[in-house]
Design a protein around this motif. Structure first.
Motif, PDB file in Angstrom:
ATOM      1  N   LEU A 200       0.836  -1.189   0.000  1.00  0.00           N
ATOM      2  CA  LEU A 200       0.000   0.000   0.000  1.00  0.00           C
ATOM      3  C   LEU A 200       0.883   1.255   0.000  1.00  0.00           C
ATOM      4  CD1 LEU A 200      -2.634  -1.136   2.652  1.00  0.00           C
ATOM      5  CD2 LEU A 200      -2.916  -1.066   0.163  1.00  0.00           C
ATOM      6  N   ASP A 201       0.298   2.277  -0.568  1.00  0.00           N
ATOM      7  CA  ASP A 201       0.955   3.589  -0.572  1.00  0.00           C
ATOM      8  C   ASP A 201      -0.147   4.609  -0.311  1.00  0.00           C
ATOM      9  OD1 ASP A 201       3.055   5.469  -2.934  1.00  0.00           O
ATOM     10  OD2 ASP A 201       2.463   5.829  -0.853  1.00  0.00           O
ATOM     11  N   ARG A 202      -0.099   5.162   0.946  1.00  0.00           N
ATOM     12  CA  ARG A 202      -1.170   6.078   1.305  1.00  0.00           C
ATOM     13  C   ARG A 202      -1.218   7.267   0.384  1.00  0.00           C
ATOM     14  NH1 ARG A 202      -2.235  10.554   3.727  1.00  0.00           N
ATOM     15  NH2 ARG A 202      -0.008  11.019   3.982  1.00  0.00           N
ATOM     16  N   GLU A 203      -0.020   7.760  -0.077  1.00  0.00           N
ATOM     17  CA  GLU A 203      -0.010   8.927  -0.936  1.00  0.00           C
ATOM     18  C   GLU A 203      -0.631   8.634  -2.287  1.00  0.00           C
ATOM     19  OE1 GLU A 203       2.504   7.897   0.948  1.00  0.00           O
ATOM     20  OE2 GLU A 203       2.330   9.534   2.392  1.00  0.00           O
ATOM     21  N   GLU A 204      -0.609   7.375  -2.695  1.00  0.00           N
ATOM     22  CA  GLU A 204      -1.186   7.010  -3.994  1.00  0.00           C
ATOM     23  C   GLU A 204      -2.645   6.613  -3.829  1.00  0.00           C
ATOM     24  OE1 GLU A 204       1.096   4.172  -6.206  1.00  0.00           O
ATOM     25  OE2 GLU A 204      -0.618   3.576  -7.370  1.00  0.00           O
ATOM     26  N   THR A 205      -2.938   5.810  -2.811  1.00  0.00           N
ATOM     27  CA  THR A 205      -4.321   5.340  -2.564  1.00  0.00           C
ATOM     28  C   THR A 205      -4.575   5.465  -1.074  1.00  0.00           C
ATOM     29  OG1 THR A 205      -4.096   3.750  -4.370  1.00  0.00           O
ATOM     30  CG2 THR A 205      -5.951   3.452  -2.831  1.00  0.00           C
TER      31      THR A 205
END
Length: 794
Positions: A200-205
């Motif tokens: 996961l990538d919070r900045e992306e999703t």
């Protein structure tokens, strides 16, 4: 060809097995049906009347009825065609919850005679409940630092149905980051995990929306959904980890409040505040669990809170979340599976229905008196109940089905011995220690006419004086009947027979209700000395029963007959007699004899003779024997005596009061040469008469002494019998005494021949003691030459 023949044989065996199974079930009194839940009103369940072997025409007369404990009116029976049908909506989940077995137990009761059948209707599950998630939207926080294949537990859906209808399958909407993993544990329950497949990538999703669909195995299939809102968190990248994913705990249901259930242990690889863990229950956990358990946020200790009840809930699943103090906080999850262990904490319940009371005392053995149902909310041995009945009663309990008993008659009843039985039914479970409950039932015994009226004695002796007034009460008979009400109401009647040529009912009568015996007319001792009366006592039962008693009524003599003079032709002068007497006779010469008889008995018939002196006359040279009636000279006759002597002789009996008669004797005094023949004949007759009467006088004195002695002995015996026997009005004792004809001054005992005539009620008997006497008691005493001897003999 061969396979079709084999299939035919197999089908035949199957039909035969089904018939045998149906016959076995009919013999055991149980019929089994099945019906699907949510069946429409009027849906036929089975031909219950036909399966129970009952005719349609007898359903209404025998009060055919169906009872279901706690099931309301879900099922009903059409009394016209005997079909059991669905009467109202059946919801299996409402009836039985998650139980795999769900049945409606019916009691079919018919009267005349009382019969009980047990019918079990299995409620089959239909797929009428969709899967349901605890919440419509579930928010999940995932840290961006989570590793691939990280799992997040999901709360699965629940389905109120059972079996295939409750077998759930899950499907997750497509996502590039997550997929669904389903695990089946050893308890046949499923654990759902949301597994990370891509970093996961919070900045992306920053957020992912998924739809989780649960589908059951019913036909048609039903589904339930939950919206998964996954929020991606940053920073803290290590979550708390429990040493076990599932903790299994067993608790007794009577565990006290505050008992330690489990102490959770979890760890966090981070340092500082990110490794400080706080424990809490999952927010999705039902509120009922939160009322039963509590968790210490710091130590992770889970303790009981409130009262646990195995009969209410048998197991709990507690979801626990461990949060760290990182920013953002990370969490770990575990599940505590709590199973309660049943203890024997519920007392059996006993209910008694369908009482058939009162029960007749002639009821046949095996008659059903009542139906008894027992129930225990515990499980296993703690819920197995046995029933016993209070000892030493003529009843027993017969088990007809599980937890159903019939109270039946086991031995003969006798209302006269015991009219009411207080029965105590004790229900005891199989726990350790066992618990028991009792229920009492009062069984009244209805009377039947099985006891005839009974008299205290088979025979009574009654004494009645003759010349009684008509309608006089002479005795009262009383019979006791051990039965009750109409069966004990006794009426009395006279057993008719003939006394001589007259009916017994012309002499006496009996009052039907009181038993009082009345003399209808005056009784005459000279006509009837003993009257035998038989009285019948009969109750008012159906059919009536009766018994008889005999009354020996002795008619006592009274002095109601005056002496009667015999005519001169009867052997001597009587009435007005005339005799020639020679002036040459000396003192003591018998010149005439007065004869008389008395129809009474005993002393009432004992006669005495007195010479009445004429007014103004000189002293008579004649006298009369006190008991012989012989007229004799007191001195030698001389010329101064009047040639015609008129003597009045008073004849008197010894009754009270005495009755009399008067005889006139005319004597003509002649010279000795004028009546030598007459004098000679008179002298010869006097001598022969004197000799005969001397013997009679001796016998008479001996007889009087013997009779007096017999009277004393009889009175002593009578008094002893009266003291030893129960007292009854007018009764003289239980035995039959000798026939005694009494008077005020003595008694004369009748001979055996006279006694027989008295008992048969014939006319006036002739005593055998003096054969020459007619039907009277005739007492005579000869004139002795010595007056003192005569007075002694008398």
């Amino acid at each position: 060809m061969v396979s079709s023949m084999r299939r035919g044989r197999e089908v035949g065996r199957l039909l035969l097995w089904l018939r045998l199974l149906a016959a076995w079930r009919a013999g055991t009194g149980q019929v089994h049906y099945s019906v699907s839940e949510e069946a429409k009103h009027g849906t036929s369940v089975g031909r219950i009347a036909q399966d129970l072997g009952l005719e349609l025409a007898e359903l209404v007369p025998r009060l055919f009825r169906v009872a279901s404990k706690g099931r309301g009116d879900l099922l009903e029976v059409n009394l016209q065609n005997g079909i059991l049908f669905v009467n109202s909506r059946i919801d299996r989940e409402e009836l039985c919850g998650r139980s795999l077995e769900c049945s409606i137990h019916l009691e079919v009761v018919v009267d005349r005679p009382l019969q009980v059948f047990h019918v079990e209707v299995e409620v089959k599950d239909v797929n009428d409940n969709p899967p349901v998630f605890p919440a419509a939207v579930r928010t999940i926080r995932f840290h961006e630092s989570r590793l691939l294949d990280s799992r997040f537990p999901l709360e699965g859906a629940s389905d109120a149905d059972i079996g295939v209808n409750a077998l759930l399958s899950y499907k997750l909407s497509s996502s590039e980051f997550f997929f669904l993993e389903v695990e089946t544990n050893d308890e046949l329950s499923q654990s759902l995990f949301l597994v990370l497949r891509k970093s996961l990538d919070r900045e992306e999703t920053a957020e992912v929306n998924l739809l989780l669909v649960a589908t059951d195995g019913g036909k048609p299939e039903l589904t339930g959904t939950v919206q998964l809102l996954i929020k991606i968190l940053d920073v803290n990248d290590n979550e708390p980890i429990f040493d076990q994913s599932v903790y299994k705990v067993q608790l007794l249901e009577n565990t006290t409040n505050g008992t330690l259930l489990v102490k959770l242990n979890s760890s966090d690889a981070d340092e500082g505040s990110n490794s400080e863990i706080v424990y809490s229950f999952s927010s999705d956990m039902p509120s009922t669990i939160k009322t039963k358990f509590k968790i210490d946020p710091s130590s992770g200790e889970i303790r009981t809170k409130g009262q646990l009840d195995y009969e209410e809930t048998k197991s709990y699943e507690i979801q626990v979340i461990a949060y760290d103090n990182g920013s953002p906080s990370m969490s770990g999850h575990c599940k505590i599976s709590v199973k309660l262990v049943d203890i024997n904490d519920n007392i059996p319940e006993v209910s008694i229905t369908s009482l058939s009371l009162p029960i007749r005392e002639d009821a046949p053995l095996g008659t059903v008196v009542a139906l008894i149902t027992v129930f225990d909310r515990d499980s296993g041995a703690n819920g197995q109940v046995t029933c016993t009945l209070s000892p030493h009663v003529p009843f027993k309990l017969v088990s007809t089905f599980k937890n159903y008993y019939s109270l039946v008659l086991d031995s003969a009843l006798d209302r006269e011995s015991v009219a009411t039985y207080e029965l105590l039914v004790t229900a005891r479970d199989g726990g350790s220690p066992p618990l028991s409950a009792t229920a009492s039932v009062s069984v009244q015994v209805a009377d039947v006419n099985d006891n005839a009226p009974a008299f205290a004695q088979p025979e009574y002796t009654v004494f009645v004086r003759e010349n009684n007034p008509p309608g006089r009460h002479i005795f009262t008979v009383s019979a006791r009947d051990a039965d009750a009400q109409e069966n004990a109401r006794v009426s009395y009647s006279l057993v008719e027979r003939h006394v001589g040529e007259r009916a017994l009912s012309s002499y006496v009568s009996v009052h039907a209700e009181s038993g009082r015996v009345y003399a209808l007319q005056p009784l005459d001792h000279e006509e009837l000395e003993v009257l035998q009366v038989q009285v019948s006592a009969r109750d008012a039962g159906v059919p009536p029963l009766g018994s008889n008693v005999t009354l020996q009524v002795f008619v006592l003599d009274e002095n109601d007959n005056a002496p009667v003079l015999l005519p001169p032709g009867a052997g001597g002068g009587g009435g007005a007699t005339s005799q020639l007497v020679s002036r040459s006779v000396g003192a003591g010469h018998v010149v005439a004899k007065v004869r008389a008889v008395d129809a009474d008995s005993g002393y009432n018939a004992w006669l005495s003779f007195e010479l009445q002196a004429a007014a103004g006359a000189a002293r008579s040279p004649f006298r009369v024997g006190l008991y012989t009636g012989e007229v004799s000279t007191t001195r030698a006759l001389d010329e101064a005596d009047a040639p015609r002597q008129r003597l009045l002789v008073l004849v008197k009996d010894h009754g009270e009061p005495a009755l009399t008669a008067t005889a006139t004797v005319l004597l003509s005094l002649v010279e000795s040469g004028q009546a030598p023949r007459a004098s000679s004949r008179a002298s010869a007759g006097a001598r022969s008469t004197e000799a005969a009467l001397v013997d009679v006088n001796a016998y008479l004195v001996i007889g009087i002494c013997a009779v007096s002695s017999l009277l004393v002995l009889t009175l002593l015996l009578y008094t002893a019998l009266r003291c030893s026997a129960p007292r009854s009005e007018g009764a003289c004792g239980p035995g039959r005494p000798p026939l005694v004809c009494s008077s005020a001054v003595g008694s004369w005992s009748c001979s055996q021949q006279r006694r027989q005539r008295c008992a048969l009620g014939r006319g006036r008997p002739r005593p055998t003691s003096w054969p020459s006497a007619p039907a009277y008691l005739k007492i005579q005493a000869p004139q002795n030459k010595d007056n003192n001897l005569l007075s002694q003999n008398s």
